[in-house]
Enzyme design. Structure first.
Site, PDB file in Angstrom:
ATOM      1  N   SER A 108       0.824  -1.208   0.000  1.00 20.97           N
ATOM      2  CA  SER A 108       0.000   0.000   0.000  1.00 20.97           C
ATOM      3  C   SER A 108       0.858   1.258   0.000  1.00 20.97           C
ATOM      4  CB  SER A 108      -0.893   0.000   1.238  1.00 20.97           C
ATOM      5  OG  SER A 108      -1.553   1.241   1.388  1.00 20.97           O
ATOM      6  N   TYR A 131      -2.144   5.674  -4.962  1.00 22.16           N
ATOM      7  CA  TYR A 131      -3.192   6.690  -4.989  1.00 22.16           C
ATOM      8  C   TYR A 131      -2.659   7.873  -5.780  1.00 22.16           C
ATOM      9  CZ  TYR A 131      -5.799   4.390  -1.215  1.00 22.16           C
ATOM     10  OH  TYR A 131      -6.524   3.497  -0.456  1.00 22.16           O
ATOM     11  N   THR A 157      -5.438   2.376  -7.509  1.00 24.18           N
ATOM     12  CA  THR A 157      -6.753   2.326  -6.870  1.00 24.18           C
ATOM     13  C   THR A 157      -7.620   3.438  -7.454  1.00 24.18           C
ATOM     14  OG1 THR A 157      -5.896   1.364  -4.840  1.00 24.18           O
ATOM     15  CG2 THR A 157      -7.988   2.523  -4.675  1.00 24.18           C
ATOM     16  N   LYS A 230      -7.577  -1.096  -9.847  1.00 27.13           N
ATOM     17  CA  LYS A 230      -8.271  -1.793  -8.759  1.00 27.13           C
ATOM     18  C   LYS A 230      -9.521  -1.001  -8.392  1.00 27.13           C
ATOM     19  CE  LYS A 230      -7.446  -3.126  -3.912  1.00 27.13           C
ATOM     20  NZ  LYS A 230      -8.180  -2.052  -3.220  1.00 27.13           N
ATOM     21  N   HIS A 254     -13.118  -2.206  -2.502  1.00 27.40           N
ATOM     22  CA  HIS A 254     -12.296  -1.685  -1.414  1.00 27.40           C
ATOM     23  C   HIS A 254     -12.676  -2.353  -0.082  1.00 27.40           C
ATOM     24  CE1 HIS A 254      -9.484   1.919  -1.169  1.00 27.40           C
ATOM     25  NE2 HIS A 254      -9.478   1.481   0.081  1.00 27.40           N
TER      26      HIS A 254
END
Length: 366
Positions: A108, A131, A157, A230, A254
């Protein structure tokens, strides 16, 4: 001495006992009424396995490939933020378990060890979850750092222009520890204001809500790494993703943490797989608790699944060994499901091995 857990749900209970309520709620919670969170698991239960008998299942091969990388089973580690809240070794322990189990870890952006530290700790195959921030230069730097440190793909994402309303975090006034990948790029610490979650404050202050399909071209221009998106949940978005040239898709809501009442991922997997038509790999996450769940996802066309919460439960309960055990447990369960269903390899798992609620409705109409 406590008994060893025998399934993911028992690891969840160990995690509940080990963690402060604020952190346990953070990992387990979903958005608003938590309908989607619960439905992610419930939807798997409505799918029936149709086994084949009298097959030679003496030798079973669980291995597969994702983007050309060989892994020991069709199970990857989903990007899960703030893992140090679960265990001091955090993402380092998770990466080492991924390496030991010969699978892929997706790190992440919001990790509590830097992507460089995770890269240096072991030889796991690593993807990097991204992100996109209002300051695009921050995202560009993260991508370049990931590429320079041997990460093999970018997982973008796409379901978080804002953070979903996770009411447990609001109530608990979740405090966010320093995000190591963003040190020197964003404020060191976001604490909750009187309105609640520090994570929501961080997201609303930094995430780029204007990022759209056209901007995938920008992302492709700054990296040579393959890009998976994603957060795909519809046929229309799957087709659009192909048009802009992504290298793979993850069917994801999510973990039920963004838009409540969005569909359970397993319920829309087949729709996305059909739209993609084999052009790129389709993966799925959300609600996976058992080897039977993995089998069902494979039968509906997933190349592999990603597990997030289950990994965190293992990490919270027993550190690196716990993550390792959760992954091995899922592998053992999948192998047994394959044996009892008459499949010697993951390639043999087919659509005819499952019956969905839709199939049952069609049958009743005939």
């Amino acid at each position: 001495m406590t008994e060893e857990p025998v399934n993911v749900n028992e690891f969840r209970e160990l995690a509940r006992q080990a963690l402060p309520k604020m952190y346990y709620d953070f990992y387990t919670g979903g958005a608003e009424d938590q309908y989607t969170l619960k439905e992610n698991e419930e939807a798997f239960r409505r799918i029936i396995i149709q086994p084949r008998i009298l097959r030679n299942v003496r030798s079973i091969d669980l291995s597969t490939t994702v983007l050309g990388y060989n892994i020991s089973m069709p199970v990857m580690i989903a990007p899960t933020s703030l893992q140090k809240l679960a265990n001091p070794e955090g993402e380092i322990a998770t990466a080492r378990a991924a390496s030991a189990c010969n699978t892929i870890m997706v790190l992440s952006t919001s990790s509590t060890y830097s992507l460089e530290e995770v890269a240096a700790c072991c030889d796991a195959i690593r993807f990097f979850q991204l992100y996109v921030y209002k300051r695009r230069d921050i995202s560009a730097k993260l991508v370049q750092r990931a590429e320079n440190n041997g990460y093999k793909a970018i997982v973008l994402t796409v379901d978080s222009p804002r953070l979903g309303r996770r009411e447990a975090d609001v109530k608990n006034k979740l405090v966010v520890p320093p995000l190591k990948n963003l040190e020197g790029l964003l404020p060191k610490k976001f604490v909750s204001d009187e309105k609640g979650s520090g994570l929501a404050a961080l997201a609303s202050g930094t995430l780029d809500a204007s990022f759209c399909w056209e901007d995938i071209t920008w992302l492709k221009s700054i990296t040579n790494l393959p890009i998976l998106i994603k957060g795909v949940l519809t046929r229309e978005d799957a087709i659009k993703a192909l048009e802009v040239g992504v290298d793979g898709m993850i069917v994801s809501n999510h973990g039920g943490r963004q838009l409540d009442y969005s569909p359970a991922t397993i319920s829309v997997l087949e729709e996305v797989v059909d739209a993609v038509g084999g052009k790129v790999p389709v993966l799925v996450d959300g609600g996976i608790q058992r080897g039977t769940d993995i089998f069902k996802a494979m039968a509906l066309g997933a190349q592999a699944v990603l597990v997030g919460r289950a990994v965190v439960y293992g990490l919270a309960a027993k550190g690196e060994k716990g993550v390792n055990r959760v992954l091995e447990m899922l592998k053992e369960e999948l192998e047994l499901t394959m044996v009892l269903s008459g499949c010697c390899s993951v390639k043999e798992i087919s659509r005819s091995h499952v019956r969905t609620k839709h199939d049952q409705q069609l049958r009743s109409m005939l």
